[in-house]
Design a protein around this motif. Structure first.
Motif, PDB file in Angstrom:
ATOM      1  N   ALA A  79       0.832  -1.217   0.000  1.00 59.72           N
ATOM      2  CA  ALA A  79       0.000   0.000   0.000  1.00 59.72           C
ATOM      3  C   ALA A  79       0.863   1.262   0.000  1.00 59.72           C
ATOM      4  N   ASP A  80       1.979   1.225   0.718  1.00 57.35           N
ATOM      5  CA  ASP A  80       2.882   2.381   0.746  1.00 57.35           C
ATOM      6  C   ASP A  80       3.597   2.553  -0.591  1.00 57.35           C
ATOM      7  N   LEU A  81       3.966   1.453  -1.212  1.00 58.77           N
ATOM      8  CA  LEU A  81       4.624   1.537  -2.524  1.00 58.77           C
ATOM      9  C   LEU A  81       3.681   2.065  -3.598  1.00 58.77           C
ATOM     10  N   ASP A  82       2.377   1.884  -3.398  1.00 53.74           N
ATOM     11  CA  ASP A  82       1.385   2.359  -4.358  1.00 53.74           C
ATOM     12  C   ASP A  82       1.116   3.857  -4.246  1.00 53.74           C
ATOM     13  N   GLN A  83       1.603   4.494  -3.182  1.00 54.82           N
ATOM     14  CA  GLN A  83       1.387   5.933  -3.024  1.00 54.82           C
ATOM     15  C   GLN A  83       2.146   6.690  -4.113  1.00 54.82           C
ATOM     16  N   THR A  84       1.714   7.888  -4.415  1.00 54.62           N
ATOM     17  CA  THR A  84       2.339   8.698  -5.450  1.00 54.62           C
ATOM     18  C   THR A  84       3.744   9.135  -5.062  1.00 54.62           C
ATOM     19  N   HIS A  85       3.963   9.409  -3.779  1.00 52.75           N
ATOM     20  CA  HIS A  85       5.252   9.899  -3.290  1.00 52.75           C
ATOM     21  C   HIS A  85       5.709   9.064  -2.100  1.00 52.75           C
ATOM     22  N   ILE A  86       7.016   8.951  -1.944  1.00 53.02           N
ATOM     23  CA  ILE A  86       7.609   8.426  -0.717  1.00 53.02           C
ATOM     24  C   ILE A  86       8.678   9.436  -0.320  1.00 53.02           C
ATOM     25  N   PHE A  87       8.339  10.271   0.657  1.00 52.61           N
ATOM     26  CA  PHE A  87       9.239  11.336   1.078  1.00 52.61           C
ATOM     27  C   PHE A  87      10.245  10.793   2.089  1.00 52.61           C
ATOM     28  N   ARG A  88      11.513  11.130   1.883  1.00 52.43           N
ATOM     29  CA  ARG A  88      12.603  10.765   2.794  1.00 52.43           C
ATOM     30  C   ARG A  88      13.005  12.031   3.528  1.00 52.43           C
ATOM     31  N   ILE A  89      12.733  12.065   4.817  1.00 47.32           N
ATOM     32  CA  ILE A  89      12.937  13.266   5.622  1.00 47.32           C
ATOM     33  C   ILE A  89      14.155  13.063   6.511  1.00 47.32           C
ATOM     34  N   THR A  90      15.137  13.938   6.360  1.00 47.96           N
ATOM     35  CA  THR A  90      16.373  13.808   7.132  1.00 47.96           C
ATOM     36  C   THR A  90      16.486  14.841   8.242  1.00 47.96           C
ATOM     37  N   ASP A  91      15.860  15.976   8.078  1.00 48.89           N
ATOM     38  CA  ASP A  91      15.934  17.038   9.087  1.00 48.89           C
ATOM     39  C   ASP A  91      14.538  17.339   9.600  1.00 48.89           C
ATOM     40  N   LEU A  92      14.380  17.204  10.907  1.00 51.65           N
ATOM     41  CA  LEU A  92      13.094  17.507  11.523  1.00 51.65           C
ATOM     42  C   LEU A  92      13.222  18.770  12.369  1.00 51.65           C
ATOM     43  N   PRO A  93      12.231  19.651  12.283  1.00 45.28           N
ATOM     44  CA  PRO A  93      12.235  20.818  13.169  1.00 45.28           C
ATOM     45  C   PRO A  93      12.114  20.363  14.625  1.00 45.28           C
ATOM     46  N   GLN A  94      12.539  21.211  15.525  1.00 46.03           N
ATOM     47  CA  GLN A  94      12.586  20.857  16.939  1.00 46.03           C
ATOM     48  C   GLN A  94      11.252  20.368  17.487  1.00 46.03           C
ATOM     49  N   MET A  95      10.156  20.969  17.073  1.00 46.37           N
ATOM     50  CA  MET A  95       8.864  20.601  17.671  1.00 46.37           C
ATOM     51  C   MET A  95       8.422  19.170  17.344  1.00 46.37           C
ATOM     52  N   VAL A  96       9.029  18.532  16.347  1.00 40.27           N
ATOM     53  CA  VAL A  96       8.665  17.152  16.021  1.00 40.27           C
ATOM     54  C   VAL A  96       9.852  16.193  16.117  1.00 40.27           C
ATOM     55  N   ASP A  97      10.996  16.672  16.579  1.00 44.07           N
ATOM     56  CA  ASP A  97      12.185  15.826  16.695  1.00 44.07           C
ATOM     57  C   ASP A  97      12.346  15.368  18.140  1.00 44.07           C
ATOM     58  N   ASP A  98      12.177  14.072  18.365  1.00 47.10           N
ATOM     59  CA  ASP A  98      12.293  13.515  19.714  1.00 47.10           C
ATOM     60  C   ASP A  98      13.644  13.814  20.352  1.00 47.10           C
ATOM     61  N   PHE A  99      14.695  13.833  19.559  1.00 44.06           N
ATOM     62  CA  PHE A  99      16.032  14.056  20.098  1.00 44.06           C
ATOM     63  C   PHE A  99      16.247  15.501  20.552  1.00 44.06           C
ATOM     64  N   GLN A 100      15.406  16.405  20.109  1.00 44.77           N
ATOM     65  CA  GLN A 100      15.531  17.807  20.507  1.00 44.77           C
ATOM     66  C   GLN A 100      14.431  18.206  21.485  1.00 44.77           C
ATOM     67  N   GLY A 101      13.710  17.234  21.999  1.00 47.39           N
ATOM     68  CA  GLY A 101      12.661  17.525  22.966  1.00 47.39           C
ATOM     69  C   GLY A 101      11.293  17.739  22.363  1.00 47.39           C
ATOM     70  N   GLY A 102      11.169  17.550  21.058  1.00 49.09           N
ATOM     71  CA  GLY A 102       9.870  17.712  20.417  1.00 49.09           C
ATOM     72  C   GLY A 102       8.926  16.594  20.794  1.00 49.09           C
ATOM     73  N   THR A 103       7.644  16.919  20.868  1.00 51.12           N
ATOM     74  CA  THR A 103       6.670  15.921  21.298  1.00 51.12           C
ATOM     75  C   THR A 103       5.489  15.797  20.342  1.00 51.12           C
ATOM     76  N   TYR A 104       5.538  16.445  19.211  1.00 53.24           N
ATOM     77  CA  TYR A 104       4.364  16.519  18.349  1.00 53.24           C
ATOM     78  C   TYR A 104       4.412  15.613  17.125  1.00 53.24           C
ATOM     79  N   LEU A 105       5.472  14.846  16.921  1.00 55.35           N
ATOM     80  CA  LEU A 105       5.589  14.035  15.715  1.00 55.35           C
ATOM     81  C   LEU A 105       4.435  13.043  15.581  1.00 55.35           C
ATOM     82  N   ASP A 106       4.148  12.301  16.630  1.00 51.78           N
ATOM     83  CA  ASP A 106       3.060  11.321  16.558  1.00 51.78           C
ATOM     84  C   ASP A 106       1.732  11.988  16.252  1.00 51.78           C
ATOM     85  N   THR A 107       1.483  13.131  16.861  1.00 53.61           N
ATOM     86  CA  THR A 107       0.233  13.861  16.630  1.00 53.61           C
ATOM     87  C   THR A 107       0.135  14.316  15.181  1.00 53.61           C
TER      88      THR A 107
END
Length: 121
Positions: A79-107
């Motif tokens: 199902a994921d391979l059938d999607q139009t895009h597969i984005f590869r994200i290497t840099d996350l802003p602080q608010m969604v990066d667990d390593f920088q104290g972000g807590t909003y990624l799951d949300t």
């Protein structure tokens, strides 16, 4: 090559205004500026692996699945391979990066999944 922090299979990404709307963020404020950074990291500054495969790597690797497994070390559901895009994200802003104290990624991912499911139906 930077290690990916997140892979995001997606049909058509939302516009910035849709992204703000689905996260219930009003445009023009500080929250909108922070949320725009998340949008940019997910959909603007990321690599679209599916497009890259079509343009450059389809001559080297027999399938997208093979390319993703061999080059990026990732296995995806059909199902994921059938999607139009597969984005590869290497840099996350602080608010969604667990390593920088972000807590909003799951949300954010949960809300995006609901939005995507609503668009597919």
């Amino acid at each position: 090559m930077k290690e990916a922090k997140l892979f995001l299979p997606f049909p058509t990404p939302p516009s910035l205004s849709e992204f703000l709307d689905i996260l219930s963020v009003k445009p023009g404020g500080l929250a909108a500026q922070l949320t725009k950074n998340v949008y940019d990291a997910f959909f603007v500054g990321s690599l679209d692996l599916k497009e890259g495969y079509r343009r450059y790597y389809c001559v080297e690797y027999p399938t997208l699945r093979c390319y993703l497994a061999m080059v990026h070390g990732e296995r995806f559901e059909e199902a994921d391979l059938d999607q139009t895009h597969i984005f590869r994200i290497t840099d996350l802003p602080q608010m969604v990066d667990d390593f920088q104290g972000g807590t909003y990624l799951d949300t954010v991912l949960e809300v995006l999944e609901k939005w995507r499911a609503g668009r597919e139906n």
